[in-house]
Design a protein around this motif. Structure first.
Motif, PDB file in Angstrom:
ATOM      1  N   GLY A 183      21.993  -4.485   8.735  1.00  0.00           N
ATOM      2  CA  GLY A 183      22.882  -4.686   7.598  1.00  0.00           C
ATOM      3  C   GLY A 183      24.330  -4.438   7.961  1.00  0.00           C
ATOM      4  N   HIS A 184      24.585  -3.346   8.700  1.00  0.00           N
ATOM      5  CA  HIS A 184      25.943  -3.036   9.143  1.00  0.00           C
ATOM      6  C   HIS A 184      26.491  -4.148  10.038  1.00  0.00           C
ATOM      7  N   SER A 185      25.658  -4.641  10.952  1.00  0.00           N
ATOM      8  CA  SER A 185      26.107  -5.664  11.907  1.00  0.00           C
ATOM      9  C   SER A 185      26.487  -6.957  11.193  1.00  0.00           C
ATOM     10  N   ILE A 186      25.638  -7.388  10.252  1.00  0.00           N
ATOM     11  CA  ILE A 186      25.919  -8.629   9.536  1.00  0.00           C
ATOM     12  C   ILE A 186      27.167  -8.479   8.673  1.00  0.00           C
ATOM     13  N   MET A 187      27.281  -7.319   7.999  1.00  0.00           N
ATOM     14  CA  MET A 187      28.440  -7.087   7.149  1.00  0.00           C
ATOM     15  C   MET A 187      29.728  -7.044   7.977  1.00  0.00           C
ATOM     16  N   LEU A 188      29.699  -6.353   9.114  1.00  0.00           N
ATOM     17  CA  LEU A 188      30.878  -6.247   9.970  1.00  0.00           C
ATOM     18  C   LEU A 188      31.283  -7.621  10.502  1.00  0.00           C
ATOM     19  N   LEU A 189      30.305  -8.387  10.952  1.00  0.00           N
ATOM     20  CA  LEU A 189      30.592  -9.730  11.457  1.00  0.00           C
ATOM     21  C   LEU A 189      31.235 -10.580  10.374  1.00  0.00           C
ATOM     22  N   SER A 190      30.713 -10.495   9.163  1.00  0.00           N
ATOM     23  CA  SER A 190      31.242 -11.288   8.046  1.00  0.00           C
ATOM     24  C   SER A 190      32.665 -10.872   7.689  1.00  0.00           C
ATOM     25  N   VAL A 191      32.934  -9.574   7.684  1.00  0.00           N
ATOM     26  CA  VAL A 191      34.277  -9.080   7.365  1.00  0.00           C
ATOM     27  C   VAL A 191      35.285  -9.544   8.417  1.00  0.00           C
ATOM     28  N   VAL A 192      34.901  -9.459   9.683  1.00  0.00           N
ATOM     29  CA  VAL A 192      35.793  -9.881  10.770  1.00  0.00           C
ATOM     30  C   VAL A 192      36.138 -11.363  10.621  1.00  0.00           C
ATOM     31  N   ILE A 193      35.131 -12.189  10.373  1.00  0.00           N
ATOM     32  CA  ILE A 193      35.356 -13.633  10.258  1.00  0.00           C
ATOM     33  C   ILE A 193      36.209 -13.955   9.035  1.00  0.00           C
ATOM     34  N   ALA A 194      35.849 -13.355   7.883  1.00  0.00           N
ATOM     35  CA  ALA A 194      36.594 -13.643   6.659  1.00  0.00           C
ATOM     36  C   ALA A 194      38.053 -13.199   6.779  1.00  0.00           C
ATOM     37  N   ALA A 195      38.279 -12.002   7.309  1.00  0.00           N
ATOM     38  CA  ALA A 195      39.646 -11.496   7.447  1.00  0.00           C
ATOM     39  C   ALA A 195      40.450 -12.348   8.428  1.00  0.00           C
ATOM     40  N   GLY A 196      39.823 -12.738   9.544  1.00  0.00           N
ATOM     41  CA  GLY A 196      40.515 -13.550  10.537  1.00  0.00           C
ATOM     42  C   GLY A 196      40.905 -14.913   9.990  1.00  0.00           C
ATOM     43  N   ILE A 197      40.002 -15.552   9.247  1.00  0.00           N
ATOM     44  CA  ILE A 197      40.300 -16.863   8.672  1.00  0.00           C
ATOM     45  C   ILE A 197      41.397 -16.743   7.612  1.00  0.00           C
ATOM     46  N   TRP A 198      41.361 -15.663   6.830  1.00  0.00           N
ATOM     47  CA  TRP A 198      42.381 -15.463   5.788  1.00  0.00           C
ATOM     48  C   TRP A 198      43.762 -15.282   6.411  1.00  0.00           C
ATOM     49  N   ILE A 199      43.849 -14.457   7.448  1.00  0.00           N
ATOM     50  CA  ILE A 199      45.141 -14.256   8.124  1.00  0.00           C
ATOM     51  C   ILE A 199      45.608 -15.562   8.755  1.00  0.00           C
ATOM     52  N   GLY A 200      44.657 -16.340   9.266  1.00  0.00           N
ATOM     53  CA  GLY A 200      45.003 -17.598   9.912  1.00  0.00           C
ATOM     54  C   GLY A 200      45.607 -18.634   8.984  1.00  0.00           C
ATOM     55  N   ARG A 201      45.526 -18.387   7.676  1.00  0.00           N
ATOM     56  CA  ARG A 201      46.124 -19.323   6.717  1.00  0.00           C
ATOM     57  C   ARG A 201      47.645 -19.218   6.690  1.00  0.00           C
ATOM     58  N   PHE A 202      48.199 -18.087   7.133  1.00  0.00           N
ATOM     59  CA  PHE A 202      49.642 -17.878   7.075  1.00  0.00           C
ATOM     60  C   PHE A 202      50.311 -18.484   8.309  1.00  0.00           C
ATOM     61  N   LYS A 203      51.440 -19.140   8.079  1.00  0.00           N
ATOM     62  CA  LYS A 203      52.154 -19.808   9.157  1.00  0.00           C
ATOM     63  C   LYS A 203      53.487 -19.123   9.421  1.00  0.00           C
ATOM     64  N   ILE A 204      53.862 -19.089  10.698  1.00  0.00           N
ATOM     65  CA  ILE A 204      55.175 -18.586  11.098  1.00  0.00           C
ATOM     66  C   ILE A 204      55.940 -19.761  11.685  1.00  0.00           C
ATOM     67  N   LYS A 205      56.984 -20.190  10.964  1.00  0.00           N
ATOM     68  CA  LYS A 205      57.756 -21.370  11.347  1.00  0.00           C
ATOM     69  C   LYS A 205      56.855 -22.590  11.514  1.00  0.00           C
ATOM     70  N   GLY A 206      55.902 -22.720  10.600  1.00  0.00           N
ATOM     71  CA  GLY A 206      55.020 -23.878  10.583  1.00  0.00           C
ATOM     72  C   GLY A 206      53.873 -23.819  11.563  1.00  0.00           C
ATOM     73  N   VAL A 207      53.712 -22.697  12.277  1.00  0.00           N
ATOM     74  CA  VAL A 207      52.663 -22.576  13.296  1.00  0.00           C
ATOM     75  C   VAL A 207      51.701 -21.463  12.911  1.00  0.00           C
ATOM     76  N   THR A 208      50.427 -21.705  13.098  1.00  0.00           N
ATOM     77  CA  THR A 208      49.417 -20.679  12.863  1.00  0.00           C
ATOM     78  C   THR A 208      48.386 -20.720  13.983  1.00  0.00           C
TER      79      THR A 208
END
Length: 560
Positions: free
Chosen positions: A11-36
């Motif tokens: 349960g911990h492993s699946i939850m941790l994997l999901s949090v890492v992926i979700a957080a990474g994709i969310w941060i990846g939505r932000f662009k710096i000078k049009g680049v992400t």
């Protein structure tokens, strides 16, 4: 709840994997000078959480990393398979020569750094593997290192020194991703790349099949007066399809026995490269747009039908005998957004969209022949996918031995499935194997695979990341950056200036040449096309083989 958040259970492993992926994709939505960096942020979130003690058991982490990568490369293989061999013929030799040069340049930079700085060569092999994001190369180097240490009586230190390779790999890996991305951005800026222009230049070449054009002709060649359409077709077989004939004030849909007369006006579908020879055959090209044809065309119906019967996979269009049986003409076949000439020898695939012209009632009968059912495409065909992965793993595990090298070379768990997926994608329809997946389904599998892979790599690298840097590994970051940036920048310049490669070809070359899935994902997301994957798949197998080979050779040099 304590075990769920801070334990090591499933349960911990699946939850941790999901949090890492979700957080990474969310941060990846932000662009710096049009680049992400897009999904690449998943890697850095994984490193951060792993550093603060959030871990997944080693065996499970290894499984997630390999399985995610397999899903990613297999979906790419299926996608590029139909056009792969055409792409290889058009420039595959050049691309692979440049990829080999990229590998050898990285080895040269690694060895020069070893000579200049005095850094242990075995440790530099670990740094090099991280700088080119090649995990199989690291594994092969560690095994060769252990065998060589045992053979020279240093078995006691083998495990500790093998760990230094892994530390060098972990420290160099993040910049191995960022470095290649920076090179691509620099090349794009240096050459002022127009992405739309680059994409348009590749549209015909990357399909592997000539796209269709629609032209109007007036029959003025005496050699074909009074001849049937089937006789005329034999003059330049499979170069054209007559969609409609206008004569005596009416429009008709021709069949094989229709006789051509002087002055007939024809609406013809052909390929761009056949335009001149078709013009010579009929006599005169005329300007007549579709609005004029539509005004004349009061009795015929034009519809698009989708091939949804899996039994038609692998059949040639001529085998259906649509025109002879129903009096309906198939003028074009659309595949993956590209219009193809509907020649009798065209091999059909599930999901093809055929454009038909004829009587409404006749077209209804043709619907029953091809299926034209949206539900038929929604059903996933999983047997070829999972059987292909199984065969790919077996293929990737076949050892290839070279004299003087203690460890056999293998294509690995990623290289094998990629090659098998390409072969299935290309030959599947010819052997009546249904490999169709919708674009959205393929993209879903691909994104899930790369996300799991990046999360697993980040969580495995983060544990010793900071301690390795504090312990003197900060120099490894610089060494890794040099090993990443110098070869990729040089090869990108040579590819652009000497071999006139398209920017998307360069993206595929450097991401495949560095066996770097995160960079491929970045290029596809940032530059808005999948053309990069064809070139990635073209160079990846040989590059993987070379990366594993040179890592072992450098270890042997270290013990010589």
């Amino acid at each position: 709840m304590r075990d769920l958040f801070f334990g090591m259970g499933i349960g911990h492993s699946i939850m941790l994997l999901s949090v890492v992926i979700a957080a990474g994709i969310w941060i990846g939505r932000f662009k710096i000078k049009g680049v992400t960096l897009g999904a690449t942020w998943i890697l850095f979130v994984g490193i951060l959480l792993s550093h603060f003690g959030f871990r997944i058991p080693g065996e499970l982490l290894h499984f997630l990393k390999e399985f995610g990568l397999i899903l990613f490369v297999f979906s790419i293989g299926l996608q590029v398979g139909p056009g792969f061999f055409h792409s290889f013929k058009k420039g595959g030799l050049t691309m692979n020569m440049l990829a080999v040069a990229l590998v050898l340049l990285a080895v040269l930079v690694t060895y020069v750094i070893h000579l200049v700085t005095g850094e242990d060569l075995a440790t530099m092999v670990g740094v090099m593997s991280g700088a080119v994001t090649n995990t199989p190369g690291l594994g092969a180097a560690q095994q060769t290192y252990f065998d060589a240490a045992v053979a020279t009586g240093n078995a006691a230190q083998a495990s500790q020194l093998s760990g230094a390779l892994a530390s060098g790999y972990a420290v160099a890996y993040p910049l191995g991703v960022l470095g290649v991305i920076m090179v691509l951005m620099l090349v794009k800026a240096m050459f002022k790349v127009d992405l739309k222009k680059e994409q348009k230049a590749l549209e015909q070449d990357e399909t592997g099949i000539e796209s269709a054009v629609r032209l109007a002709f007036e029959v003025q060649n005496p050699a074909i007066f009074g001849k049937e359409v089937s006789e005329v077709d034999k003059e330049i077989t499979n170069r054209f399809v007559i969609s409609r004939i206008y004569r005596n004030g009416t429009v008709e849909c021709p069949c094989a026995s229709t006789v051509l007369h002087e002055g007939d006006k024809l609406l013809v579908v052909t390929s761009k490269t056949s335009e001149d020879v078709v013009t010579l055959l009929f006599g005169k090209k005329i300007e007549m747009d579709m609005d004029e044809w539509n005004k004349l065309d009061t009795t015929l119906t034009v519809k698009k039908l989708t091939v949804t019967k899996s039994s038609l996979t692998g059949k040639r269009l001529g085998e259906l005998k649509i025109r002879a049986t129903y009096g309906v003409s198939i003028t074009r076949v659309s595949r993956a957004g590209v219009d193809l000439v509907a020649s009798p020898n065209l091999v059909l695939q599930l999901g093809d969209v055929i454009r038909v012209v004829g009587n409404e009632n006749a077209i209804e009968k043709v619907k029953d022949v091809v299926g034209n059912s949206s539900s038929g495409l929604n059903h996933p065909y999983l047997i070829p996918i999972f059987l292909g992965i199984a065969v790919g793993i077996i293929f990737g595990s076949i050892p290839i031995r070279f004299p003087g090298i203690p460890q056999a070379i293998k294509l690995g768990l990623a290289g094998g499935p990629l090659i098998i997926a390409i072969l299935i994608g290309y030959f599947g329809p010819k052997f009546k194997i249904t490999t169709y997946t919708t674009i959205s389904a393929n993209l879903m599998v691909r994104e899930i695979g790369i996300s799991i892979f990046l999360a697993a790599v980040g969580l495995s690298a983060g544990e010793n990341f900071v301690s390795s840097i504090v312990g003197g590994g900060y120099w490894w970051i610089l060494y890794g950056a040099l090993i990443t940036i110098i070869p990729t920048f040089v090869i990108a310049l040579v590819g652009r200036l000497v071999f006139k490669l398209n920017f998307y070809q360069i993206c595929g070359l450097v991401s495949g040449g560095c066996t770097n899935p995160p960079v491929l994902a970045f290029a596809q997301n940032a530059y808005g096309t999948d053309y990069t994957s064809v070139n990635y798949a073209t160079v990846y197998p040989l590059t993987m083989f070379m990366r594993v080979l040179v890592a072992q050779l450098l270890i042997l040099v270290a013990f010589s």
